[in-house]
Design a protein around this motif. Structure first.
Motif, short mmCIF file in Angstrom:
data_model
loop_
_atom_site.label_atom_id
_atom_site.label_comp_id
_atom_site.label_asym_id
_atom_site.label_seq_id
_atom_site.Cartn_x
_atom_site.Cartn_y
_atom_site.Cartn_z
N ARG A 1 0.74 -1.38 -0.08
CA ARG A 1 0.03 -0.01 0.14
C ARG A 1 0.96 1.31 0.04
O ARG A 1 0.43 2.37 -0.46
N ALA B 1 -5.70 0.76 5.42
CA ALA B 1 -7.18 0.43 4.89
C ALA B 1 -8.06 1.16 5.97
O ALA B 1 -7.80 1.44 7.00
N THR C 1 -14.00 -2.65 5.53
CA THR C 1 -13.53 -3.97 5.78
C THR C 1 -14.61 -4.87 4.82
O THR C 1 -15.80 -4.90 5.42
N VAL D 1 -13.06 -11.33 5.67
CA VAL D 1 -11.63 -11.21 6.08
C VAL D 1 -11.40 -11.83 7.33
O VAL D 1 -12.02 -12.04 8.21
N TRP E 1 -6.81 -10.27 10.34
CA TRP E 1 -6.35 -9.07 9.70
C TRP E 1 -7.31 -7.92 10.39
O TRP E 1 -6.78 -6.68 10.43
N ASP F 1 -5.75 -4.55 12.07
CA ASP F 1 -6.53 -3.07 11.45
C ASP F 1 -6.86 -2.24 12.48
O ASP F 1 -6.68 -1.14 12.50
N TYR G 1 -9.30 -1.90 -0.10
CA TYR G 1 -8.64 -2.92 1.28
C TYR G 1 -7.74 -3.70 0.90
O TYR G 1 -6.79 -3.93 1.37
N TYR G 2 -7.96 -4.39 -0.28
CA TYR G 2 -6.75 -5.33 -0.78
C TYR G 2 -5.56 -4.78 -1.08
O TYR G 2 -5.92 -3.86 -2.24
N GLY H 1 -1.79 -5.34 -3.66
CA GLY H 1 -1.54 -6.10 -4.52
C GLY H 1 0.02 -5.91 -4.93
O GLY H 1 0.68 -4.78 -4.43
N TYR I 1 -1.83 -2.54 -9.96
CA TYR I 1 -1.96 -2.12 -8.64
C TYR I 1 -1.14 -1.00 -8.37
O TYR I 1 -1.79 0.00 -7.72
#
Length: 309
Positions: A50, A214, A219, A223, A227, A231, A255-256, A258, A263
């Motif tokens: 991120r 995030a 969310t 999940v 996690w 968070d 949220y996710y 990569g 990404y």
């Protein structure tokens, strides 16, 4: 050839040579900044992949003519921060991000379900900095790490940059602790995901903080509970420090996370668009600071002298 065998071969081909042991005189450590207190500090938060979003924020701040006198980072924020402090501007960082082969950070031991050492991170940073130490960078930096076993937040602003970043990014869920001198260190995210207080203790007079975590309220269902707990812990810690920032930026990049190029480009673009919308508020906060700032530069915070000991 099986997929696992193929991955093993790919990782083996791109694996870097482990960095040589760092000499004692070059080990990361802390020494209080000398001279005038930093006028503007940029604090870059943790977040793994991120962290590519930090580049989008930097692009807009550069356009606004905002150039920090101090950079403080935790985990991936430490990596982006030292590269920026070394002279890689936002366009250069964006090129690095989009051209980066992420396989270079994978280790064979990960295929064997063992924690990574983080050595490729150290090697990458030292390579990009051409061996420069933290004190040799263009902009002063502070790198937040968590010391074991007392779980004390420690800051490095001197010594080997690659080793300091490696320690700051040593997420206990995925990496081995990193030995520096007589102590072991793990991810700065454990205690200060967005180390705003560190910037203040290092004397910063105006703080722009960037949180790329995030949004917990978005969310998605399904999940893993681990996690969710992580968070929530991170959100609590950030909330505790956020009031000490003059500007708090928290782009919503989804949220996710990569690692592919799509990404990386997407989160850089989202963070850039978000920061661009916040330009009026940033300018207003900076103008208010300039209006109230004393003509004489404030001395460094006494708390800064306690960091890293």
């Amino acid at each position: 050839m099986s997929r696992i065998a193929s991955l093993v071969c790919a990782v083996a081909l791109v694996a870097c040579v482990p960095p040589a042991p760092v000499p004692a005189e070059r080990l990361p450590h802390f020494k209080p900044l000398a001279g005038p207190a930093p006028r503007i500090a940029l604090v870059l938060g943790s977040g793994g992949p991120r962290g590519f979003a930090h580049i989008g924020v930097l692009k807009v701040l550069e356009e606004m003519g905002i150039h920090p006198d101090l950079i403080v980072g935790s985990s991936v924020g430490a990596m982006v921060g030292v590269l920026y402090a070394a002279g890689y501007d936002a366009p250069a960082l964006e090129r690095l991000a989009t051209q980066l082969n992420m396989l270079r950070f994978y280790e064979l031991r990960e295929v064997l379900k063992k924690p990574a050492t983080g050595a490729p991170i150290e090697a990458y940073v030292d390579q990009k900095l051409e061996g420069r130490t933290l004190e040799e960078l263009r902009i002063p930096v502070g790198i937040a790490v968590t010391r074991l076993p007392d779980r004390k937040l420690v800051v490095f602003d001197r010594g080997d940059a690659g080793l300091a970043v490696r320690a700051s990014a040593a997420d206990p869920d995925n990496f081995e602790p990193v030995r520096i001198g007589d102590a072991m260190y793990v991810d700065g995210d454990e205690l200060s995901p967005v180390p705003i207080r560190v910037a203040r203790e290092m004397g910063a007079r105006f703080v722009i903080a960037v949180d790329v975590s995030a949004y917990v309220e978005t969310t998605p269902p399904g999940v893993p509970q681990a996690w969710i707990d992580k968070d929530a812990r991170r959100a609590r810690q950030i909330r505790a420090e956020a009031p000490e920032a003059d500007v708090m930026l928290h782009p919503d990049i989804g949220y996710y996370a990569g690692i592919n190029k799509e990404y990386r480009r997407r989160v850089i673009g989202l963070a850039e668009a978000y920061t661009r919308k916040r330009m009026p508020q940033i300018r207003a906060a900076l103008a208010a600071f300039e209006a109230r700032a004393p003509a004489a530069t404030a001395p460094l915070s006494p708390g800064a002298a306690r960091r890293g000991r």
